[in-house]
Enzyme design. Structure first.
Site, PDB file in Angstrom:
ATOM      1  N   GLY A  71       0.861  -1.043   0.123  1.00  0.00           N
ATOM      2  CA  GLY A  71      -0.003   0.181   0.010  1.00  0.00           C
ATOM      3  C   GLY A  71       0.785   1.105  -0.076  1.00  0.00           C
ATOM      4  O   GLY A  71       0.485   2.323  -0.705  1.00  0.00           O
ATOM      5  N   THR A  72       1.977   1.389   0.795  1.00  0.00           N
ATOM      6  CA  THR A  72       2.696   2.275   1.058  1.00  0.00           C
ATOM      7  C   THR A  72       3.303   2.940  -0.485  1.00  0.00           C
ATOM      8  O   THR A  72       3.331   3.988  -0.914  1.00  0.00           O
ATOM      9  CB  THR A  72       3.776   2.238   1.881  1.00  0.00           C
ATOM     10  OG1 THR A  72       3.349   1.806   3.146  1.00  0.00           O
ATOM     11  CG2 THR A  72       5.016   3.298   1.874  1.00  0.00           C
ATOM     12  N   GLN A 179      -7.968   0.236   3.485  1.00  0.00           N
ATOM     13  CA  GLN A 179      -8.617  -0.370   4.499  1.00  0.00           C
ATOM     14  C   GLN A 179     -10.189  -0.571   4.047  1.00  0.00           C
ATOM     15  O   GLN A 179     -11.110  -0.890   4.907  1.00  0.00           O
ATOM     16  CB  GLN A 179      -8.944   0.802   5.677  1.00  0.00           C
ATOM     17  CG  GLN A 179      -7.483   0.892   6.456  1.00  0.00           C
ATOM     18  CD  GLN A 179      -7.218  -0.539   7.259  1.00  0.00           C
ATOM     19  OE1 GLN A 179      -7.986  -1.377   7.280  1.00  0.00           O
ATOM     20  NE2 GLN A 179      -6.020  -0.504   7.832  1.00  0.00           N
ATOM     21  N   HIS A 201      -1.940  -7.562   2.877  1.00  0.00           N
ATOM     22  CA  HIS A 201      -1.975  -7.888   3.957  1.00  0.00           C
ATOM     23  C   HIS A 201      -2.971  -7.387   4.766  1.00  0.00           C
ATOM     24  O   HIS A 201      -3.244  -7.787   6.037  1.00  0.00           O
ATOM     25  CB  HIS A 201      -0.554  -7.850   4.407  1.00  0.00           C
ATOM     26  CG  HIS A 201      -0.248  -6.528   5.087  1.00  0.00           C
ATOM     27  ND1 HIS A 201      -0.314  -6.103   6.552  1.00  0.00           N
ATOM     28  CD2 HIS A 201       0.331  -5.390   4.568  1.00  0.00           C
ATOM     29  CE1 HIS A 201       0.110  -4.731   6.649  1.00  0.00           C
ATOM     30  NE2 HIS A 201       0.402  -4.179   5.295  1.00  0.00           N
ATOM     31  N   THR A 237      11.690  -7.330 -10.858  1.00  0.00           N
ATOM     32  CA  THR A 237      11.105  -8.583 -11.163  1.00  0.00           C
ATOM     33  C   THR A 237       9.799  -9.180 -10.468  1.00  0.00           C
ATOM     34  O   THR A 237       9.871  -8.694  -9.225  1.00  0.00           O
ATOM     35  CB  THR A 237      12.387  -9.638 -10.814  1.00  0.00           C
ATOM     36  OG1 THR A 237      13.395  -9.470 -11.592  1.00  0.00           O
ATOM     37  CG2 THR A 237      11.688 -11.083 -11.030  1.00  0.00           C
ATOM     38  N   CYS A 325       1.665   2.296  13.136  1.00  0.00           N
ATOM     39  CA  CYS A 325       2.723   2.945  12.429  1.00  0.00           C
ATOM     40  C   CYS A 325       3.204   3.874  12.999  1.00  0.00           C
ATOM     41  O   CYS A 325       4.366   3.978  13.100  1.00  0.00           O
ATOM     42  CB  CYS A 325       2.324   3.288  11.074  1.00  0.00           C
ATOM     43  SG  CYS A 325       1.108   2.359  10.011  1.00  0.00           S
TER      44      CYS A 325
END
Ligand SMILES: *Cc1c(COP(=O)(O)O)cnc(C)c1O
Length: 392
Positions: A71-72, A179, A201, A237, A325
């Site tokens: 996501g980041t 989310q 995740h 890759t 976080c």
């Protein structure tokens, strides 16, 4: 001791079916998806099947999906890669004050480069007003970025309304849907977004893989440099097992969305009612109807959030204080400050997030354990239950 994991917004367990789908691609199916021999083509086929599953979950075309490391990176690619692609003298970006740091800090990096930014406030229940977005638009505005569901409060933002405003104003629109993906129905055309970030995740897939939806013909420059992978938008890759895992997680989420959503809403509400009725002065933050089904954010006045997290954990209940976080940081979360919670209340606030493996027994156990822990910590707090002595 029972272990009750109520931190699904931080990360989720990998679904068994997802793991089973991934495993062959570490061993027999190890080919490089860019190789032209059969091992490579086998991996390529798996990557493209996964791309179709991800696209189907959000109403996109497979060609509009770019796989990233999570996501980041998807958020960074949208914000930095898009703004770099807009070749204009003056650029202005509109961003909500409650974004995840993946967006917030990318936009702050742009601000340091001299790009003007309007930070949008939210209401006390954690929702951005579309009218504020409209008012913030200027001739030089290139991008609006407002998240779909907030990771701390669970509040769902009016993305379709903002999307309409962006479309009418000829401004591009990014939403961080990490989310909301797999939790609520989501369609990129209904939402009228040009970019949408998601992460495996957070939906019972593996860590380290995510995707950015990029609407066809939308300008975008890569933010990493290397090969021509992902149609020149993201070199490196391909993480074939990860991509396969994301594809499978998307497929499962799509098949179970309605039933998961009903089940989690019932469980979350029963947890919330249990806590509110048994813990004096406890309060829920954020809009209670416009919310993803799995999240609740609760203030326990007169008890320190960090101490509560540790004390709950000792009883087997795992939750999070503010955003995971930023845990370890002394400052209360920017989201709780944005909804106007006083400093001390923000520091007494916890997030509980449920998910696929949460059972009614888990909720019953947490509701049984939590009130006693809160009462014990409060009894150690010097000011709790005592009349305030006025200073003269
Ligand atoms: C977890 C999260 C991210 C970051 O995703 P990663 O895959 O962990 O990099 C971004 N935005 C939101 C809203 C999140 O909850």
């Amino acid at each position: 001791m029972r272990r009750v994991y109520l931190d699904y917004n931080a990360t989720t367990p990998v679904d068994r079916e997802v793991l089973d789908a991934m495993l062959p691609f570490f061993t027999e199916g190890y080919g490089n998806a860019s190789s032209i021999h059969s091992a490579g083509q086998n991996a390529r086929g798996a990557v493209e099947t996964a791309r179709q599953s991800v696209a189907a979950l959000i109403g996109a075309k497979p060609s509009e999906i770019v796989f990233t490391s999570g996501g980041t990176e998807a958020d960074n690619l949208a914000v930095l890669g898009f703004v770099a692609a807009m070749r204009r003298e003056k650029k202005h970006v509109i961003c909500s004050a409650i974004e995840h740091h993946a967006v917030l800090n990318a936009v702050e990096a742009l601000e340091k480069q001299g790009i003007e930014v309007t930070w949008l406030p939210v209401s006390s229940d954690g929702i951005v007003a579309p009218e504020d977005v409209r008012r913030a638009i200027r001739p030089e505005t290139v991008l609006i970025t407002v998240m779909h569901a907030n990771n701390e409060l669970g509040t769902i933002q009016p993305i379709a309304e903002i999307g309409r405003i962006a479309f009418e104003s000829d401004v591009y629109f990014h939403t961080d849907a990490v989310q909301s993906t797999g939790k609520i129905p989501l369609d990129v055309n209904e939402l009228k977004v040009d970019f949408l970030a998601l992460s495996a995740h957070k939906l019972c897939g593996p860590k380290g893989i995510g995707a950015l939806y990029v609407r066809e013909n939308t300008p975008l420059e890569p933010i990493l440099f290397g090969g021509t992978h992902e149609r020149d938008r993201r070199p490196g890759t391909e993480n074939v097992p990860g991509i396969v895992g994301l594809g499978k997680a998307a497929e499962i989420a799509r098949a179970h969305l309605a039933s998961d959503s009903d089940r989690l809403t019932t469980l979350r509400n029963s947890f919330e009612e249990g806590i509110l009725s048994r813990v004096p002065e406890s309060r829920v933050n954020g809009n209670r109807t416009r919310r993803v089904p799995n999240t609740t954010n609760i203030t326990f006045p007169h008890a320190a959030g960090e101490s509560l997290v540790i004390a709950f954990d000792l009883q087997g209940v795992q939750c999070s204080g503010g955003a995971a976080c930023s845990s370890g940081a002394v400052l209360p979360s920017h989201v709780l400050r944005a909804i106007g919670l006083p400093h001390d209340e923000a520091k007494s606030t916890l997030r509980f997030s449920l998910g696929r493996l949460t059972t009614p027994e888990d909720v019953a156990y947490a509701v049984e354990v939590i009130p006693g822990v809160v009462a014990r910590l409060r009894s150690l707090s010097p000011n709790y239950g005592k009349a305030t002595i006025p200073a003269d």
